[in-house]
Motif scaffolding. Structure first.
Motif, mmCIF file in Angstrom:
data_model
loop_
_atom_site.group_PDB
_atom_site.id
_atom_site.type_symbol
_atom_site.label_atom_id
_atom_site.label_comp_id
_atom_site.label_asym_id
_atom_site.label_seq_id
_atom_site.Cartn_x
_atom_site.Cartn_y
_atom_site.Cartn_z
ATOM 1 N N ASN A 83 0.859 -1.284 0.028
ATOM 2 C CA ASN A 83 -0.078 -0.044 -0.038
ATOM 3 C C ASN A 83 1.030 1.298 -0.103
ATOM 4 O OD1 ASN A 83 -2.389 -1.617 -0.017
ATOM 5 N ND2 ASN A 83 -2.399 -1.504 2.361
ATOM 6 N N HIS A 84 2.213 1.027 -0.169
ATOM 7 C CA HIS A 84 2.908 2.276 -0.244
ATOM 8 C C HIS A 84 2.981 3.040 1.123
ATOM 9 C CE1 HIS A 84 3.519 1.276 -4.430
ATOM 10 N NE2 HIS A 84 2.319 1.591 -4.794
ATOM 11 N N GLN A 85 2.803 2.118 2.213
ATOM 12 C CA GLN A 85 2.925 2.971 3.513
ATOM 13 C C GLN A 85 4.197 2.640 4.217
ATOM 14 O OE1 GLN A 85 0.490 5.198 4.684
ATOM 15 N NE2 GLN A 85 0.291 4.956 2.516
ATOM 16 N N VAL A 86 5.311 2.127 3.768
ATOM 17 C CA VAL A 86 6.428 2.253 4.240
ATOM 18 C C VAL A 86 7.567 3.374 3.808
ATOM 19 C CG1 VAL A 86 8.637 0.799 4.679
ATOM 20 C CG2 VAL A 86 6.210 -0.379 4.567
ATOM 21 N N PHE A 87 7.753 4.196 4.797
ATOM 22 C CA PHE A 87 8.485 5.315 4.397
ATOM 23 C C PHE A 87 10.023 5.531 4.804
ATOM 24 C CE2 PHE A 87 3.890 6.575 4.669
ATOM 25 C CZ PHE A 87 3.797 7.045 3.363
ATOM 26 N N GLY A 88 10.909 5.176 3.965
ATOM 27 C CA GLY A 88 12.000 4.843 4.413
ATOM 28 C C GLY A 88 12.295 3.711 4.601
ATOM 29 N N ARG A 89 13.641 3.009 4.281
ATOM 30 C CA ARG A 89 14.105 1.628 4.336
ATOM 31 C C ARG A 89 14.667 1.348 5.754
ATOM 32 N NH1 ARG A 89 14.696 -2.746 1.276
ATOM 33 N NH2 ARG A 89 16.044 -4.640 1.862
ATOM 34 N N PRO A 90 14.125 0.846 6.765
ATOM 35 C CA PRO A 90 14.866 0.753 8.075
ATOM 36 C C PRO A 90 16.179 -0.051 7.940
ATOM 37 C CG PRO A 90 12.313 -0.061 8.112
ATOM 38 C CD PRO A 90 12.992 -0.173 6.819
ATOM 39 N N MET A 91 17.016 0.711 8.757
ATOM 40 C CA MET A 91 18.162 -0.097 8.888
ATOM 41 C C MET A 91 18.671 -0.330 10.111
ATOM 42 S SD MET A 91 19.242 0.145 5.646
ATOM 43 C CE MET A 91 21.237 -0.254 5.501
ATOM 44 N N ILE A 92 19.792 -0.882 10.375
ATOM 45 C CA ILE A 92 20.009 -1.367 11.827
ATOM 46 C C ILE A 92 20.366 -0.153 12.857
ATOM 47 C CG2 ILE A 92 21.362 -2.578 13.483
ATOM 48 C CD1 ILE A 92 21.746 -4.780 11.271
ATOM 49 N N GLY A 93 19.479 -0.160 13.694
ATOM 50 C CA GLY A 93 19.752 1.129 14.731
ATOM 51 C C GLY A 93 18.849 2.511 14.564
ATOM 52 N N ASP A 94 18.298 2.391 13.425
ATOM 53 C CA ASP A 94 17.175 3.676 12.892
ATOM 54 C C ASP A 94 16.119 3.672 14.030
ATOM 55 O OD1 ASP A 94 19.031 4.095 10.906
ATOM 56 O OD2 ASP A 94 17.596 3.445 9.232
ATOM 57 N N LEU A 95 15.749 4.645 14.215
ATOM 58 C CA LEU A 95 14.519 5.359 15.206
ATOM 59 C C LEU A 95 13.387 4.908 14.261
ATOM 60 C CD1 LEU A 95 13.100 6.368 17.476
ATOM 61 C CD2 LEU A 95 13.503 8.601 16.875
ATOM 62 N N VAL A 96 12.357 4.271 14.521
ATOM 63 C CA VAL A 96 11.257 3.836 13.597
ATOM 64 C C VAL A 96 10.067 4.081 14.184
ATOM 65 C CG1 VAL A 96 10.131 1.996 12.189
ATOM 66 C CG2 VAL A 96 12.525 2.109 12.306
ATOM 67 N N GLY A 97 9.034 4.711 13.580
ATOM 68 C CA GLY A 97 7.817 4.604 14.095
ATOM 69 C C GLY A 97 6.775 3.809 13.185
ATOM 70 N N VAL A 98 5.806 3.352 14.076
ATOM 71 C CA VAL A 98 4.898 2.062 13.480
ATOM 72 C C VAL A 98 3.503 2.361 13.944
ATOM 73 C CG1 VAL A 98 4.448 -0.345 13.329
ATOM 74 C CG2 VAL A 98 6.686 0.441 13.419
ATOM 75 N N LEU A 99 2.674 2.325 13.108
ATOM 76 C CA LEU A 99 1.308 2.386 13.336
ATOM 77 C C LEU A 99 0.604 0.826 13.138
ATOM 78 C CD1 LEU A 99 -0.360 5.637 11.777
ATOM 79 C CD2 LEU A 99 -0.098 4.965 14.179
ATOM 80 N N THR A 100 0.231 0.280 14.254
ATOM 81 C CA THR A 100 -0.366 -1.133 13.950
ATOM 82 C C THR A 100 -1.595 -1.076 13.671
ATOM 83 O OG1 THR A 100 -0.811 -1.366 16.337
ATOM 84 C CG2 THR A 100 1.342 -1.796 15.877
#
Length: 256
Positions: A83-100
């Motif tokens: 659905n194109h709802q992943v913004f930026g490719r998560p890399m190890i150690g990156d701060l990530v926000g998730v809507l469950t």
């Protein structure tokens, strides 16, 4: 402890935590060290879950360490990717926000790589000729018209606007120029610059707040814009405001 101090402390232990906690599969009680992962509390009403990306992330799975510590969580992000709802490719150690997902807390509806969102984002704006009484350009001919056209071409130069998103939830406007000629006196006019001073993530949206500094350096919020993320790549950002979409390019570090 101030925000930037807490973030600095967090960075010191991230490497060790990600090599141990991210691979841990046994239940454990959060320790004093894992508590250092905790960052500034979410805004009231914000349903975003925050953590650090761990080893094992791919196009269908997000593995991350919750900011309160403990064992890593795993989210299915397949539908979010489709659905194109992943913004930026998560890399190890990156701060990530998730809507469950409301029905399944192990499924992510939206993923934002907040670490990748930080930085300088800019776009070019074109000026327009100001309508000034007593300036009948249509009546000028010959050398006078050529001279005026040459002068206007020099003045009608595009300008770089934008903002910088910093780690301590502050922002900085890009494009403020101090000139000997006031805006009112200039024959050209640029769009108004958004002077963002603060930012937040709130329920998957980017909140940008304009502010004014007082004599003591304190910032008073004067206006807040809510933007929906449309696209986030390493060098490209697209935001949707109420007025429409705006695209940005990342300004290379070291550039003014």
């Amino acid at each position: 402890m101030k925000i930037h101090d807490r973030l600095a402390a967090m960075a010191v232990v991230v490497a060790a935590l990600l090599t141990t906690a991210c691979s841990s599969k046994t239940e454990s009680r959060p320790t004093e060290e894992t508590d250092l992962i905790s960052m500034e509390p979410a805004m009231p009403g914000d349903s975003t879950v925050y953590g650090l990306a761990c080893d094992g992330c791919n196009d269908t799975i997000l593995v991350f360490l919750p900011r309160q510590g403990g064992d890593p969580d795993t989210f299915n992000i397949l539908n979010a990717s489709k659905n194109h709802q992943v913004f930026g490719r998560p890399m190890i150690g990156d701060l990530v926000g998730v809507l469950t997902n409301r029905e399944n807390q192990k499924v992510a509806d939206k993923v934002i790589n907040i670490e990748q969102l930080k930085g300088k984002w800019c776009y070019m704006v074109e000026p327009k000729l100001r309508e000034i009484a007593g300036m009948p350009l249509s009546r000028l001919q010959g050398e006078q018209r050529e001279e005026m056209d040459s002068m206007l071409r020099e003045m009608l130069q595009p300008r770089e606007f934008g903002f910088e998103i910093k780690s301590d939830y502050t922002a900085r406007p890009i494009g403020m120029i101090r000139s000997m000629t006031s805006d009112e006196e200039s024959p050209v006019v640029y769009p108004p610059l958004k002077r963002y001073r603060e930012w937040r993530i709130f329920n998957g949206r980017l909140i940008l707040s304009e502010g004014a500094r007082d004599s003591l350096g304190n910032i008073t919020v004067t206006n807040t814009d809510t933007a929906q993320l449309v696209l986030l790549h390493r060098d490209t950002l697209v935001l949707r405001f109420n007025e429409g979409e705006q695209g940005y390019y990342r300004k290379v570090e070291g550039e003014k």
